[in-house]
Design an enzyme around this catalytic site. Structure first.
Site, PDB file in Angstrom:
ATOM      1  N   CYS A 124       0.497  -1.396   0.117  1.00 49.01           N
ATOM      2  CA  CYS A 124      -0.207  -0.075   0.301  1.00 49.01           C
ATOM      3  C   CYS A 124       0.585   1.291  -0.107  1.00 49.01           C
ATOM      4  CB  CYS A 124      -1.181  -0.138   0.938  1.00 49.01           C
ATOM      5  SG  CYS A 124      -0.432  -0.175   2.775  1.00 49.01           S
TER       6      CYS A 124
ATOM      7  N   HIS B 144      -4.043   5.821   4.388  1.00 49.18           N
ATOM      8  CA  HIS B 144      -2.189   6.125   4.846  1.00 49.18           C
ATOM      9  C   HIS B 144      -1.596   7.870   4.115  1.00 49.18           C
ATOM     10  CE1 HIS B 144      -1.767   2.369   6.139  1.00 49.18           C
ATOM     11  NE2 HIS B 144      -1.119   2.265   4.972  1.00 49.18           N
TER      12      HIS B 144
END
Lengths: 332, 332
Positions: A128, A241
């Site tokens: 990710c 994130h």
């Protein structure tokens, strides 16, 4: 008309997001199978208005599908994927198991879809943190060639699954009531804290999460000369994130050109109006497909470097969506 | 025997920490005055077991003291400090008001105490983010000369005062109960979020907080050639600022030498045993004097660069303690 598709790890955060995106994006499906570990066997997952019964993940079961989207953890991927691939099913694996295997393409569809041509029935989805960094940097790299990336991550707990979200919420609630809540999922308390430790430690005291950002960048961009200097930190954020990135390029450019390139880049959304307090933030990226980029500015001392702030939904573009974009390439 | 000392802004987070540290470090005090804005007049603050009545901050009142520790905000500092300094009181000011004034020393006692010699009754305390960064970097700078710093901050809400802590706790509690809680102190919700915006925006889309880290580094180290590339981010942490730092030096060094230098550096505490999950974290730095340094490792691609993770109590070493260390230099 459609494809036989299996979601393996269908009860997890990423698996459920895969089911949601398969439905939203109207992927042509003739048969949809949901697999998970033995403990979820017989439960149901949702697909639009349908309910799909969860089967125990076995090689024979999964091999019924033409395409299997795996997000069930490195160990089970390592155990099942090679056998299933041999039976002819194409696997898109979200774990770290095969990412650095030279026979396995590691693909971000906005960047290196051409690498899909040479797959041997296993394709790896990148980490990710790597995905959102490279979706933002690659359009600039194509123009001015990346030399060096300094990146500090601010990662949400959802990257570690549902239990991690529970631990953040429960321990935060306990903290506010002045109750004790020893950590189980994280190595230290996460409520109102920061933990500079994601995944295990490798040599030279870099974590595996940090080394993924280095190695995957080299593989995806086909350039092992790019200098990547990462530090990965877990933050008390639920989902999404964030990354502080300083990137140095080989060639000259203007800030206006950076804005122009990023504004037209696939998968990127520029949110950068500081005077109106507009910049990306994790609480506003949940469920969104884009990689959000803001705080874009030239380095004060290096005209060939920029600073920026990159935020994306780690469960979506960082995992489930990227895998399904790979699937879309394969079936188009 | 002792000194007449005033704490100006005595009811704030930093002012109260100043009172605590004055007591803990047994500063010789003959008279202690507590000043604050009009709204706190007549309330009491604690000093050991004593209670000190808070007076309204006025130039005449504060000028009774030989030393005045200011932490009452830039505007009041600008209004009162020059007049009080003329009357002979030495002011150690924690605000941004005088930091870049060429006539005002900007001092971190571990680094440039010699700059105190030339003060004209006003001395500035640096910004919290600058202090902890330079306490960690200066010992290395003295050995191998700093060329460039990349820094990404993870700043706690306490940097913005008591109301900010209240907002974090109250909005987090509201979030957990699925209640709405519009932000007042911060530009956006801070519960489970990250805000890449501290202080106001200046030219070129750097924030003033970021520019402080650049300008103060140059002034404190007396070297405007050091390239500083900062990004400052507010995190949902109560107290303690953290920083990811990548620093490049001019000369060669080994990682062992870095550990040795930092382990012997004043004000620094190395916490770096990854295999035992030992590294600095904000929840464990509250009330501690040291700047904690961990995750120390060489840059993977530049043998003259290191990465590290630096955490310190922003209210203590980042503000109150540093001011009182300056006072200790002046009276010793």
């Amino acid at each position: 008309m459609g494809y036989k598709i299996a979601v393996v790890g269908a009860t997890g955060l990423v698996g459920q997001e895969m089911l949601k995106i398969l439905y939203e994006r109207k992927i042509p499906i003739s048969e949809l199978y949901a697999f998970a570990s033995a403990k979820s066997e017989g439960t149901y997952v949702e697909f639009g208005n349908e309910k799909i019964k969860v089967e125990k993940a076995t090689a024979d079961g999964i091999a019924k599908a033409e395409f299997a989207l795996f997000s069930i953890g490195e160990e089970i991927s390592l155990e099942l994927a090679p056998e299933i691939a041999k039976k002819g099913t194409i696997i898109i694996d979200n774990s770290n198991a095969f990412r650095m295997d030279p026979e396995v393409p590691l693909v971000i569809p906005e960047i290196n879809p051409e690498d899909l041509k040479n797959h041997k029935n296993i394709i790896a989805n990148p980490n990710c943190s790597t995905i959102q960094m490279l979706v933002a940097l690659n359009p600039l790299h194509k123009r001015w060639k990346l030399k060096r990336i300094f990146v500090a991550t601010y990662q949400s707990v959802s990257g570690k699954g549902k239990d991690a979200i529970d631990e953040l919420l429960t321990s935060t609630s306990a903290f506010l009531k002045r109750e004790d809540h020893p950590p189980k999922v994280f190595p230290h308390p996460i409520a109102f804290n920061l933990i500079p430790h994601i995944d295990s430690f490798e040599d030279e005291n870099y974590t595996r999460e940090e080394m993924k950002m280095v190695r995957e960048t080299h593989k995806i961009l086909h350039d092992p000369t790019i200098k990547v200097s990462p530090t990965c930190v877990r933050t008390p954020v639920i989902r999404g994130h964030s990354e502080v990135i300083n990137a140095e390029f080989q060639d000259d450019f203007s800030l206006e050109e950076v804005f122009e390139v990023l504004s037209n880049a696939p998968g990127v959304r520029v949110l950068d109006e500081p005077s109106n307090k507009v910049y990306p933030m994790p609480i506003f990226c949940e469920g969104r497909d884009e990689v959000f980029v803001g705080r874009i500015r030239k380095d004060l001392f290096n005209p060939r470097s920029i600073n920026m702030w990159v935020v994306s939904d780690n469960i979506r573009k960082g995992a489930a969506l990227n895998a399904i974009q790979i699937l879309e390439y394969l079936i188009k």
